[in-house]
Design a protein around this motif. Sequence first.
Motif, PDB file in Angstrom:
ATOM      1  N   VAL A  14       0.519  -1.074   0.268  1.00  0.00           N
ATOM      2  CA  VAL A  14      -0.030  -0.153  -0.417  1.00  0.00           C
ATOM      3  C   VAL A  14       0.677   1.103  -0.001  1.00  0.00           C
ATOM      4  CG1 VAL A  14      -1.624   1.675   0.856  1.00  0.00           C
ATOM      5  CG2 VAL A  14      -1.503  -0.959   1.088  1.00  0.00           C
ATOM      6  N   LYS A  15       0.728   1.866  -0.695  1.00  0.00           N
ATOM      7  CA  LYS A  15       1.518   2.968  -0.586  1.00  0.00           C
ATOM      8  C   LYS A  15       0.887   4.024  -0.653  1.00  0.00           C
ATOM      9  CE  LYS A  15       4.133   1.636  -5.087  1.00  0.00           C
ATOM     10  NZ  LYS A  15       4.766   1.643  -6.508  1.00  0.00           N
ATOM     11  N   TYR A  16       1.054   5.069  -0.053  1.00  0.00           N
ATOM     12  CA  TYR A  16       0.851   6.337   0.340  1.00  0.00           C
ATOM     13  C   TYR A  16       1.374   7.945   0.465  1.00  0.00           C
ATOM     14  CZ  TYR A  16       3.325   6.186   4.719  1.00  0.00           C
ATOM     15  OH  TYR A  16       4.486   5.831   5.702  1.00  0.00           O
ATOM     16  N   ASN A  17       0.217   8.457   0.690  1.00  0.00           N
ATOM     17  CA  ASN A  17       1.417   9.887   0.408  1.00  0.00           C
ATOM     18  C   ASN A  17       0.511  10.522   0.815  1.00  0.00           C
ATOM     19  OD1 ASN A  17       2.766  12.350  -0.106  1.00  0.00           O
ATOM     20  ND2 ASN A  17       0.914  13.227  -1.374  1.00  0.00           N
ATOM     21  N   ILE A  18       0.276  11.530   2.555  1.00  0.00           N
ATOM     22  CA  ILE A  18      -0.212  12.587   2.972  1.00  0.00           C
ATOM     23  C   ILE A  18       0.444  13.921   2.927  1.00  0.00           C
ATOM     24  CG2 ILE A  18      -1.166  13.606   5.025  1.00  0.00           C
ATOM     25  CD1 ILE A  18      -0.311  10.393   6.225  1.00  0.00           C
ATOM     26  N   SER A  19      -0.431  15.438   2.164  1.00  0.00           N
ATOM     27  CA  SER A  19       0.345  15.642   2.207  1.00  0.00           C
ATOM     28  C   SER A  19      -0.422  17.545   2.280  1.00  0.00           C
ATOM     29  CB  SER A  19       0.234  16.100   0.595  1.00  0.00           C
ATOM     30  OG  SER A  19      -0.879  16.049  -0.124  1.00  0.00           O
ATOM     31  N   ARG A  20      -0.023  18.761   2.276  1.00  0.00           N
ATOM     32  CA  ARG A  20      -1.079  19.654   2.257  1.00  0.00           C
ATOM     33  C   ARG A  20      -1.374  19.395   3.998  1.00  0.00           C
ATOM     34  NH1 ARG A  20      -4.257  22.039  -2.430  1.00  0.00           N
ATOM     35  NH2 ARG A  20      -2.474  22.060  -3.689  1.00  0.00           N
ATOM     36  N   ILE A  21      -0.364  19.418   5.332  1.00  0.00           N
ATOM     37  CA  ILE A  21      -0.101  19.024   6.317  1.00  0.00           C
ATOM     38  C   ILE A  21      -0.697  20.159   7.204  1.00  0.00           C
ATOM     39  CG2 ILE A  21       0.309  18.268   8.606  1.00  0.00           C
ATOM     40  CD1 ILE A  21       1.914  16.136   6.494  1.00  0.00           C
ATOM     41  N   HIS A  22      -1.652  21.030   7.944  1.00  0.00           N
ATOM     42  CA  HIS A  22      -2.218  22.382   7.975  1.00  0.00           C
ATOM     43  C   HIS A  22      -2.557  22.070   9.447  1.00  0.00           C
ATOM     44  CE1 HIS A  22      -1.310  24.382   4.801  1.00  0.00           C
ATOM     45  NE2 HIS A  22      -2.009  24.220   4.003  1.00  0.00           N
ATOM     46  N   VAL A  23      -1.701  22.645  10.938  1.00  0.00           N
ATOM     47  CA  VAL A  23      -2.205  22.700  11.882  1.00  0.00           C
ATOM     48  C   VAL A  23      -3.744  23.874  12.354  1.00  0.00           C
ATOM     49  CG1 VAL A  23      -1.700  23.125  14.686  1.00  0.00           C
ATOM     50  CG2 VAL A  23      -0.387  21.709  13.033  1.00  0.00           C
ATOM     51  N   THR A  24      -4.046  23.790  12.419  1.00  0.00           N
ATOM     52  CA  THR A  24      -5.724  24.252  12.349  1.00  0.00           C
ATOM     53  C   THR A  24      -6.087  24.403  13.509  1.00  0.00           C
ATOM     54  OG1 THR A  24      -7.173  22.075  11.939  1.00  0.00           O
ATOM     55  CG2 THR A  24      -6.492  23.395   9.915  1.00  0.00           C
ATOM     56  N   ALA A  25      -5.547  23.813  14.744  1.00  0.00           N
ATOM     57  CA  ALA A  25      -5.929  24.541  16.416  1.00  0.00           C
ATOM     58  C   ALA A  25      -4.920  23.549  17.493  1.00  0.00           C
ATOM     59  CB  ALA A  25      -7.292  24.241  17.003  1.00  0.00           C
ATOM     60  N   VAL A  26      -4.171  24.613  18.680  1.00  0.00           N
ATOM     61  CA  VAL A  26      -4.426  23.821  19.198  1.00  0.00           C
ATOM     62  C   VAL A  26      -4.858  24.545  20.229  1.00  0.00           C
ATOM     63  CG1 VAL A  26      -1.795  23.879  20.922  1.00  0.00           C
ATOM     64  CG2 VAL A  26      -1.968  24.270  18.279  1.00  0.00           C
ATOM     65  N   GLU A  27      -4.507  24.226  21.532  1.00  0.00           N
ATOM     66  CA  GLU A  27      -5.792  24.346  22.699  1.00  0.00           C
ATOM     67  C   GLU A  27      -4.641  23.805  24.362  1.00  0.00           C
ATOM     68  OE1 GLU A  27      -9.409  23.616  23.478  1.00  0.00           O
ATOM     69  OE2 GLU A  27     -10.429  23.497  21.130  1.00  0.00           O
ATOM     70  N   LEU A  28      -4.108  24.899  25.194  1.00  0.00           N
ATOM     71  CA  LEU A  28      -3.908  24.551  26.367  1.00  0.00           C
ATOM     72  C   LEU A  28      -4.173  24.691  27.142  1.00  0.00           C
ATOM     73  CD1 LEU A  28       0.210  25.644  24.884  1.00  0.00           C
ATOM     74  CD2 LEU A  28      -0.738  23.613  25.110  1.00  0.00           C
ATOM     75  N   PRO A  29      -5.017  23.916  27.613  1.00  0.00           N
ATOM     76  CA  PRO A  29      -5.895  24.825  28.641  1.00  0.00           C
ATOM     77  C   PRO A  29      -5.227  25.344  30.176  1.00  0.00           C
ATOM     78  CG  PRO A  29      -6.739  23.197  27.957  1.00  0.00           C
ATOM     79  CD  PRO A  29      -5.342  23.284  26.839  1.00  0.00           C
ATOM     80  N   SER A  30      -4.275  24.112  30.422  1.00  0.00           N
ATOM     81  CA  SER A  30      -3.568  24.136  31.169  1.00  0.00           C
ATOM     82  C   SER A  30      -2.054  23.936  30.877  1.00  0.00           C
ATOM     83  CB  SER A  30      -4.072  22.827  32.095  1.00  0.00           C
ATOM     84  OG  SER A  30      -2.929  22.586  33.457  1.00  0.00           O
ATOM     85  N   ALA A  31      -0.974  25.340  31.783  1.00  0.00           N
ATOM     86  CA  ALA A  31      -0.364  24.959  31.650  1.00  0.00           C
ATOM     87  C   ALA A  31       0.885  25.767  32.172  1.00  0.00           C
ATOM     88  CB  ALA A  31       0.164  25.747  29.745  1.00  0.00           C
ATOM     89  N   SER A  32       1.818  25.339  33.014  1.00  0.00           N
ATOM     90  CA  SER A  32       3.050  26.043  34.287  1.00  0.00           C
ATOM     91  C   SER A  32       3.503  25.345  33.799  1.00  0.00           C
ATOM     92  CB  SER A  32       2.204  25.575  35.339  1.00  0.00           C
ATOM     93  OG  SER A  32       2.766  24.008  35.299  1.00  0.00           O
ATOM     94  N   ILE A  33       4.394  27.234  34.718  1.00  0.00           N
ATOM     95  CA  ILE A  33       5.897  26.567  34.514  1.00  0.00           C
ATOM     96  C   ILE A  33       6.538  27.416  35.544  1.00  0.00           C
ATOM     97  CG2 ILE A  33       8.271  28.201  33.255  1.00  0.00           C
ATOM     98  CD1 ILE A  33       6.764  28.877  31.285  1.00  0.00           C
ATOM     99  N   SER A  34       7.222  26.314  36.235  1.00  0.00           N
ATOM    100  CA  SER A  34       8.586  26.415  37.412  1.00  0.00           C
ATOM    101  C   SER A  34       9.696  26.299  37.878  1.00  0.00           C
ATOM    102  CB  SER A  34       7.576  25.737  38.714  1.00  0.00           C
ATOM    103  OG  SER A  34       7.769  23.872  37.543  1.00  0.00           O
ATOM    104  N   LEU A  35      10.419  27.107  39.001  1.00  0.00           N
ATOM    105  CA  LEU A  35      12.090  26.789  38.297  1.00  0.00           C
ATOM    106  C   LEU A  35      12.359  25.858  39.254  1.00  0.00           C
ATOM    107  CD1 LEU A  35      12.704  30.522  39.009  1.00  0.00           C
ATOM    108  CD2 LEU A  35      13.051  29.520  36.763  1.00  0.00           C
ATOM    109  N   LEU A  36      13.446  25.310  38.946  1.00  0.00           N
ATOM    110  CA  LEU A  36      13.952  24.303  39.505  1.00  0.00           C
ATOM    111  C   LEU A  36      15.822  24.687  39.971  1.00  0.00           C
ATOM    112  CD1 LEU A  36      13.184  20.932  36.928  1.00  0.00           C
ATOM    113  CD2 LEU A  36      12.502  21.993  39.370  1.00  0.00           C
ATOM    114  N   PRO A  37      15.642  25.369  41.845  1.00  0.00           N
ATOM    115  CA  PRO A  37      17.083  25.623  41.657  1.00  0.00           C
ATOM    116  C   PRO A  37      17.891  25.520  41.774  1.00  0.00           C
ATOM    117  CG  PRO A  37      14.908  26.077  43.419  1.00  0.00           C
ATOM    118  CD  PRO A  37      14.551  25.094  42.376  1.00  0.00           C
TER     119      PRO A  37
END
Length: 114
Positions: A14-37
């Motif tokens: 089976v030969k395949y081709n996936i083209s014109r790949i576009h990211v149309t939505a990204v959701e990050l409802p919960s994100a956090s950044i913390s320092l690691l001393p």
Amino acid sequence: PDLTGHEKFGLGNVKYNISRIHVTAVELPSASISLLPGFGIKLVIGNASLTIDMNWNIRTWMFKDSGRGTVHISKVFVTAIFSTPLDNAGPTSIALTSCQTTPGDVDIKLNGKT
């Protein structure tokens, strides 16, 4: 970039081709950044989702088909650790030290004939 390849199934390839790949939505409802001393930064993303639209086509020795498709990935969790060396010997640099990803649900919809 496009994804092209082939896979062997049963009686043929089976030969395949996936083209014109576009990211149309990204959701990050919960994100956090913390320092690691003394080490760096920890990034945690919870319950993220991503939607991708694309064209697809497949070809076998018996038939060929093509169309549009949508992939929706949800309930994704990511934990990443970045190190930030503090040697004062030039510009600040950041390096990815570790990354853990837990995929959630994947919903694929393929529509035939573009």
